[in-house]
Design an enzyme around this catalytic site. Structure first.
Site, mmCIF file in Angstrom:
data_model
loop_
_atom_site.group_PDB
_atom_site.id
_atom_site.type_symbol
_atom_site.label_atom_id
_atom_site.label_comp_id
_atom_site.label_asym_id
_atom_site.label_seq_id
_atom_site.Cartn_x
_atom_site.Cartn_y
_atom_site.Cartn_z
ATOM 1 N N ASN A 191 10.059 -52.977 31.348
ATOM 2 C CA ASN A 191 9.806 -51.539 31.351
ATOM 3 C C ASN A 191 10.952 -50.930 30.547
ATOM 4 O OD1 ASN A 191 9.549 -48.827 31.854
ATOM 5 N ND2 ASN A 191 9.499 -49.016 34.091
ATOM 6 N N ARG A 219 5.186 -52.361 30.499
ATOM 7 C CA ARG A 219 4.714 -51.015 30.799
ATOM 8 C C ARG A 219 4.613 -50.279 29.465
ATOM 9 N NH1 ARG A 219 8.037 -45.831 32.870
ATOM 10 N NH2 ARG A 219 6.248 -44.478 33.161
ATOM 11 N N HIS A 238 1.726 -42.171 35.094
ATOM 12 C CA HIS A 238 2.224 -42.825 36.320
ATOM 13 C C HIS A 238 1.129 -43.664 36.985
ATOM 14 C CE1 HIS A 238 5.375 -39.404 36.473
ATOM 15 N NE2 HIS A 238 5.935 -40.492 35.979
ATOM 16 N N HIS A 240 4.374 -38.876 43.101
ATOM 17 C CA HIS A 240 5.337 -39.765 42.429
ATOM 18 C C HIS A 240 6.459 -38.865 41.926
ATOM 19 C CE1 HIS A 240 6.526 -43.227 39.765
ATOM 20 N NE2 HIS A 240 7.140 -42.214 39.162
ATOM 21 N N LEU A 241 7.572 -38.838 42.665
ATOM 22 C CA LEU A 241 8.665 -37.921 42.336
ATOM 23 C C LEU A 241 9.882 -38.725 41.906
ATOM 24 C CD1 LEU A 241 8.323 -35.518 45.435
ATOM 25 C CD2 LEU A 241 7.130 -35.385 43.233
ATOM 26 N N GLY A 242 9.998 -38.940 40.594
ATOM 27 C CA GLY A 242 11.172 -39.630 40.044
ATOM 28 C C GLY A 242 11.763 -38.752 38.972
ATOM 29 N N GLY A 271 10.570 -38.661 36.012
ATOM 30 C CA GLY A 271 9.271 -38.081 35.681
ATOM 31 C C GLY A 271 8.576 -37.836 37.007
ATOM 32 N N ARG A 274 11.975 -32.390 31.817
ATOM 33 C CA ARG A 274 10.734 -31.810 31.267
ATOM 34 C C ARG A 274 10.281 -30.657 32.160
ATOM 35 N NH1 ARG A 274 7.497 -37.206 31.460
ATOM 36 N NH2 ARG A 274 9.413 -38.193 32.150
ATOM 37 N N GLU A 278 11.035 -41.458 47.582
ATOM 38 C CA GLU A 278 11.393 -42.525 48.517
ATOM 39 C C GLU A 278 12.723 -42.275 49.214
ATOM 40 O OE1 GLU A 278 11.297 -46.273 46.349
ATOM 41 O OE2 GLU A 278 9.376 -45.706 45.467
ATOM 42 N N ASN A 279 13.620 -41.503 48.566
ATOM 43 C CA ASN A 279 14.995 -41.431 49.070
ATOM 44 C C ASN A 279 15.449 -40.080 49.593
ATOM 45 O OD1 ASN A 279 15.879 -44.198 48.367
ATOM 46 N ND2 ASN A 279 15.401 -43.522 46.297
ATOM 47 N N GLU A 289 5.776 -50.735 40.306
ATOM 48 C CA GLU A 289 4.977 -50.806 39.076
ATOM 49 C C GLU A 289 5.049 -52.196 38.451
ATOM 50 O OE1 GLU A 289 7.423 -47.493 38.526
ATOM 51 O OE2 GLU A 289 5.913 -46.379 37.393
HETATM 52 P P1 ADP Z 1 12.750 -43.367 36.784
HETATM 53 O O1 ADP Z 1 12.248 -44.706 37.227
HETATM 54 O O2 ADP Z 1 11.723 -42.510 36.132
HETATM 55 O O3 ADP Z 1 14.071 -43.384 36.075
HETATM 56 P P2 ADP Z 1 13.269 -42.944 39.568
HETATM 57 O O4 ADP Z 1 11.966 -43.144 40.235
HETATM 58 O O5 ADP Z 1 14.293 -44.010 39.667
HETATM 59 O O6 ADP Z 1 13.045 -42.509 38.071
HETATM 60 O O7 ADP Z 1 13.896 -41.565 40.138
HETATM 61 C C1 ADP Z 1 15.070 -41.043 39.650
HETATM 62 C C2 ADP Z 1 15.364 -39.782 40.432
HETATM 63 O O8 ADP Z 1 15.492 -40.113 41.828
HETATM 64 C C3 ADP Z 1 16.671 -39.083 40.040
HETATM 65 O O9 ADP Z 1 16.461 -37.693 39.911
HETATM 66 C C4 ADP Z 1 17.567 -39.349 41.226
HETATM 67 O O10 ADP Z 1 18.476 -38.313 41.421
HETATM 68 C C5 ADP Z 1 16.570 -39.380 42.359
HETATM 69 N N1 ADP Z 1 17.110 -40.003 43.559
HETATM 70 C C6 ADP Z 1 17.429 -41.288 43.784
HETATM 71 N N2 ADP Z 1 17.973 -41.437 45.026
HETATM 72 C C7 ADP Z 1 17.991 -40.202 45.584
HETATM 73 C C8 ADP Z 1 18.430 -39.664 46.830
HETATM 74 N N3 ADP Z 1 18.963 -40.440 47.764
HETATM 75 N N4 ADP Z 1 18.279 -38.339 47.039
HETATM 76 C C9 ADP Z 1 17.760 -37.529 46.104
HETATM 77 N N5 ADP Z 1 17.325 -37.970 44.909
HETATM 78 C C10 ADP Z 1 17.443 -39.289 44.646
#
Ligand code: ADP
Length: 397
Positions: free
Chosen positions: A9, A92, A180, A207-209, A211, A240, A330-331, A378
């Site tokens: 990826n 990916r 996603h 899906h909150l990352g 992206g 974005r 997730e976090n 993924e």
């Molecule tokens: P990608 O794979 O697209 O790089 P991820 O799914 O790893 O993205 O998500 C990254 C995002 O997750 C970042 O904004 C990061 O700050 C947030 N993140 C990771 N751990 C935590 C946490 N414990 N609390 C809040 N945000 C978190």
């Protein structure tokens, strides 16, 4: 070590990889996973084995670029698995366009088609394709499979896909695609075991990352999602903006006289959480800051997510479950709590203790709509498709 498959990826500043041992028909065995991140700034190589035990954690030379990252990964694989064969490489690839509705074996024609989609995903597609090129260069005889973030959303009705511009402009593939999809496909695949009571019902997956998007699913199939023609639409993301009035883009060109490359950089790299806060695109940093800009960025992220959940709930005619996944989903108990509270009108009652414990079920037992935290994977979906397509795995695993 038995022969193995590699899943890649590749992004603009990171190369994530997973190594799967030769399957015993029923599924892959995760041997190792890791990443080279900070490419272009302060690159670092980390890897752990299938049980999560650290195998490598090294700072790399600051000058390491994308090619250097591949060279480092190839050297690490040789030193660790020397003598074993690479069975396949699965990638990916963010955009499959209208043509690629399912994973596909990479051929020169496929590569050519995918290069045409670069302007539709300038932040991702070039790096995804560079990874395919790098493997071709080093291992020309190893089969490669491209798995697309758009595929899971194909097959939606015209009313979901249409972009309401003049017809003659939209003939060339200007439609809503959604992204996603590999993450959503994984979540759909585990729902029957992880959350059986909603697996065949109406579910919104968040899906909150870095992206971010939402997918409305009915019976495990994508009905609609918040990303569209490109990965700029919908929710507020790390850099974005998500949905904005298109008149603002016109103003950037006509009012401020910016060039197309400047506007592209603003939309893909300088907006969203980073743009609003002026501080960071990292949700952890923003949650830890008391600066008004950071607070507004987080408030807008939650506001937008809740607003779009309402819109997709309307599409589904109500919902039965809400699932959070990816880095933030997730976090971050705080973000989940705030989104669930803003969505309480749908019938979501949060169980705060379960939410603080990261789930998996984070709603109270009597809650009309249940809420969940399910980590995405993924890479496993890519490995499965790669194995099935190349006849290394039986279908349906
Ligand atoms: P990608 O794979 O697209 O790089 P991820 O799914 O790893 O993205 O998500 C990254 C995002 O997750 C970042 O904004 C990061 O700050 C947030 N993140 C990771 N751990 C935590 C946490 N414990 N609390 C809040 N945000 C978190």
């Amino acid at each position: 070590m038995a022969d193995f498959a590699v899943v890649l990826n590749a992004g603009s500043s990171s190369l994530k990889f997973s190594i799967y041992g030769e399957p015993e028909r029923s599924g892959w065995r995760l041997e190792a996973r890791g990443q080279i991140d900070g490419i272009g700034s302060s690159p670092r190589f980390t890897a752990s084995d299938g049980a999560g035990v650290r195998l490598a954690d090294e700072r790399m030379d600051a000058g390491v670029d994308g090619r250097g990252a591949f060279a480092a990964l190839a050297a690490w694989l040789r030193s660790r698995y020397g003598g074993a064969r690479v069975l396949a490489v699965g990638h990916r690839v963010v955009h499959g366009g209208a043509r690629y509705a399912r994973p596909t074996i990479v051929t020169p024609t496929v590569l050519e088609d995918l290069r045409e989609l670069v302007p539709l995903a300038p932040l991702h597609q070039p790096y995804n394709l560079a990874a395919i090129d790098a493997v071709l260069e080093r291992l020309p005889d190893v089969p490669q499979v491209a798995c697309f973030d758009t595929s899971f959303h194909r097959g939606q009705p015209a009313v979901v896909e249409v972009v309401p511009l003049p017809r003659e402009l939209c003939g060339g593939g200007v439609q809503r695609y959604g992204f996603h999809g590999l993450s959503y496909e994984y979540i759909a695949s585990v729902l029957p075991a992880a959350a059986p009571e909603i697996a065949h019902r109406r579910v919104i997956v968040a899906h909150l990352g870095s992206g971010a998007s939402l997918c409305a699913m009915n019976d495990g199939k994508s009905v609609d999602s918040t990303l569209g023609f490109t990965a700029l639409d919908g929710l507020c993301m790390g850099t974005r903006p998500g949905s904005i009035d298109p008149g603002v883009i016109l103003y950037l060109f006509q009012g401020l006289g910016l060039s197309a490359p400047e506007v592209e950089t603003i939309l893909y790299k300088k907006s969203g959480l980073l743009g609003i806060s002026g501080i960071s695109n990292d949700m952890r940093v923003l949650l830890g800051s008391s600066e008004p800009g950071a607070r507004l960025a987080v408030d807008y992220f939650v506001y937008r997510a809740a607003k779009e959940i309402g819109a997709l709930a309307a599409v589904l005619g109500g919902i039965d479950g809400l699932v959070f996944t990816a880095g933030i989903g997730e976090n971050s108990a705080e973000i989940r709590q705030r989104i669930c509270e803003a969505s309480a009108w749908l019938g979501i009652e949060l169980d705060e203790a379960a939410n603080d414990a990261q789930g998996p079920r984070i709603s109270r037992s009597g809650s009309r709509v249940s809420a969940w935290v399910i980590p995405t994977n993924e890479e496993l979906i890519i490995a499965r498709h790669t194995g099935v397509l190349l006849g290394l795995l039986q279908t349906g695993v």
